[in-house]
Design an enzyme around this catalytic site. Structure first.
Site, PDB file in Angstrom:
ATOM      1  N   GLU A 199      -8.001  -0.010  29.361  1.00  0.00           N
ATOM      2  CA  GLU A 199      -6.698   0.657  29.459  1.00  0.00           C
ATOM      3  C   GLU A 199      -5.843   0.389  28.213  1.00  0.00           C
ATOM      4  O   GLU A 199      -5.799  -0.738  27.720  1.00  0.00           O
ATOM      5  CB  GLU A 199      -5.963   0.110  30.694  1.00  0.00           C
ATOM      6  N   LYS A 225      -2.709   8.174  34.986  1.00  0.00           N
ATOM      7  CA  LYS A 225      -2.689   7.077  35.961  1.00  0.00           C
ATOM      8  C   LYS A 225      -1.842   7.493  37.162  1.00  0.00           C
ATOM      9  O   LYS A 225      -0.662   7.803  37.011  1.00  0.00           O
ATOM     10  CB  LYS A 225      -2.102   5.850  35.261  1.00  0.00           C
ATOM     11  N   CYS A 281      -6.503   1.440  36.134  1.00  0.00           N
ATOM     12  CA  CYS A 281      -5.967   0.110  36.492  1.00  0.00           C
ATOM     13  C   CYS A 281      -5.497  -0.038  37.943  1.00  0.00           C
ATOM     14  O   CYS A 281      -6.311  -0.138  38.855  1.00  0.00           O
ATOM     15  CB  CYS A 281      -4.869  -0.267  35.506  1.00  0.00           C
TER      16      CYS A 281
END
Lengths: 384, 384
Positions: free
Chosen positions: A119, A196, A233
């Site tokens: 990330e 995300k 994540c």
């Protein structure tokens, strides 16, 4: 921090437990043994010279009569930042391009078809500082930024799909920032981007002051080597996120991350692996390594004194398979490349065996969830 | 089966790994250490006399200013069947009542408030045989059957909530069978019943020829000691099932199971624990132990010869907490009682820290899932 001293869980088990018991311990902890993948000597030597760990493993599937094996090699790259966080930004980015570029070259030697970086791989994970300057200057256009151009070159040169998670600057929409993964086809074309979906509000993951929840849904990318998705994540804590990528057909879900030991390490081996099992697909969890120091001290809302780092990023990147097995983890402390050979036929074979999708009763959940999100939802509670 | 020889994973690790490294291995594998719970000497002696393992552990929460600690003790009971599977059914049931009754007595000595037994606890797990006779005779009324009456006596005698998973005969609806958990209040009243939502189609779990998917939704039971739900066996593979119990307010979700080593053991430590993490609640996974032999041989659709048992049920019952920590597992081979003291305040504390519910974007998923269950759903796939 003591957490940074253990090189790897698997190596510690191997060192101390006698072989006959180790076999059972490994079966219970890690499922069916994966095969070690033989990698070219040239790659092994290059990794050693460039000072990063190189591991290879293979997940096999049964032979079928009508389908050929669908063998793909994925590469997971974990790395520490290269330069101190207070040198000019362009130098930091260039050094990371160079470092990751030389790791991708080794991935190419190993026949990797799809590579994924960690990330926000072009920068330190500076969100812990809560400073906007200079960190937002790391943001780039997903379509035309220098990092995407760099990845396009890698992709073309090595005939490799490149998944490149960056801090995105979206000039078209008010110059906003996003946490985004760019997917570059092995042709060199930008296949698309995916953002995300879940932004943390925990510890020093202060990302919610930099960017909002992604608006790209749960798209899946059809590549020459299989259908892939990217769950960035914190999204790994949300089973529905993995699930919806899978419902859209993902065969491999990458989870590029940045997370530290004190907070999340015991959850790390659980979540991506549970997702592979529950969704009959492969998952690839990637975490950066090392400790990143910042010039200005910051506090962490935990009553402790101000400090200059976020803690130890514990690496431990791994691949999990739908049958409950998993690869060994990369080092907790060193840069590393994990090359995993997957036969994607395993997904449907395990689905036919365990049938979680067939037995999932999703219509029931669509209805119950639709009710549950109403502000005046009445939970179903039985009282005496 | 070699799998039955390892007594417990935790004991093997303790035996071989030096203390300083063990501490780190345990942290990575099991999260924050749980406290050992001191249990009365009389209980320890009774368990030893009655030949079952007794373990105690405690999960602590931080102190709050406005709420008192919400401390509850749960008891997880795992056991082998007592008599051979070919003696008269009433003798088998009576022997199991006696065996589990003496274990519950020890649970009472340990101050247990809520006890849960394993799936279909009054019978061998005979579904592997695919025979209807005599196994369906084990089915009882959830409201008025002898097993429910037995549990009501235990509940009143010990002031204990009893979760009793049985094979149910529903006379009101065409005398159908269900896989059901009866929840008996500590007052002795039947609080209600909840049925298994997901029925396996895997291996010799041939349950789908005996009963259908449950129609009781995701109800949660408000007891004097906390809000509980029961996710029976195969439902643990379905993240949405855990999730919906949690959305209805469950603080503790029991997972009474019956599962064998060759098939599911590497998934066992993953799934209930992932559910505790993802849903900010406690989960309690319970599995029977031993190998059950049947008079008539049966085949398993795996090309192997006919045989007379389903394999080794590996026990390993455990409790998982929302912070990623977990109790040690009970034995893989012996009957056992795990007493876990939980402070339910931990659920909200972890929810406030990690915020998975707040960041869950459930409205997005309600919409996407509603679309995905349509027969003409078009997956979101990006192509070059």
């Amino acid at each position: 921090m003591s957490g940074s001293q253990l090189e790897s869980l698997e190596k510690t088990l191997e060192k101390h437990i006698p072989p006959d018991e180790l076999k059972e311990v490994r079966r219970i902890l890690f499922g069916n043994d994966t095969k070690t993948l033989e990698l070219p000597q040239s790659a092994v030597e290059a990794a050693s010279e460039r000072d990063f760990e190189l591991q290879g493993c293979a997940f096999e599937a049964g032979r079928e009569q009508l389908r050929q094996p669908q063998v793909v090699r994925v590469g997971l790259i974990q790395n520490a930042i290269v330069l101190p966080t207070d040198v000019p930004i362009v130098e930091q980015i260039t050094a990371l391009h160079r470092r990751v570029g030389e790791m991708v070259e080794v991935a190419a030697m190993c026949g990797v078809n799809i590579v994924c970086f960690q990330e926000a791989w072009t920068m330190p994970f500076a969100f812990c500082t809560r400073e906007k300057v200079p960190w937002t200057e790391f943001a780039e256009s997903a379509e035309e930024g220098p990092t995407t151009r760099f990845c396009q070159e890698l992709a073309k040169k090595y005939n490799m799909v490149v998944v490149s998670p960056i801090l995105e600057r979206d000039e078209v929409h008010g110059s906003t920032l996003w946490n985004t993964a760019v997917v570059v086809s092995n042709s060199g074309a930008v296949l698309g981007k995916t953002r995300k979906n879940h932004i943390p509000r925990v510890g020093d993951f202060n990302e919610s002051t930099y960017y909002m929840e992604g608006n790209t849904g749960h798209r899946v990318f059809q590549t020459q080597f299989g259908r892939i998705a990217v769950n960035i994540c914190y999204g790994r804590h949300h089973p529905l996120n993995w699930f919806m990528y899978s419902m859209n057909g993902a065969e491999i879900i990458f989870n590029p991350s940045a997370t530290v030991g004190e907070l999340s390490e015991p959850m790390w081996p659980i979540e991506a692996r549970n997702a592979a099992i529950a969704n009959h697909c492969f998952t690839c969890a990637i975490n950066r390594v090392g400790t990143e120091h910042f010039k200005n001290e910051f506090t962490s809302a935990d009553g402790k004194k101000a400090h200059n780092d976020f803690g130890h990023f514990y690496g431990s990147s791994y691949v999990a398979a739908p049958d409950g097995s998993r690869s060994p983890g990369l080092s907790r402390t060193r840069d590393g490349l994990l090359v995993a050979e997957l036969d994607l036929n395993l997904n449907r074979q395990i689905s036919d065996k365990w049938s979680f999708k067939m037995t999932g009763r999703y219509d029931l959940y669509a209805q119950e969830l639709t009710e549950a999100v109403q502000h005046d939802f009445k939970p179903n509670i039985v009282k005496e």
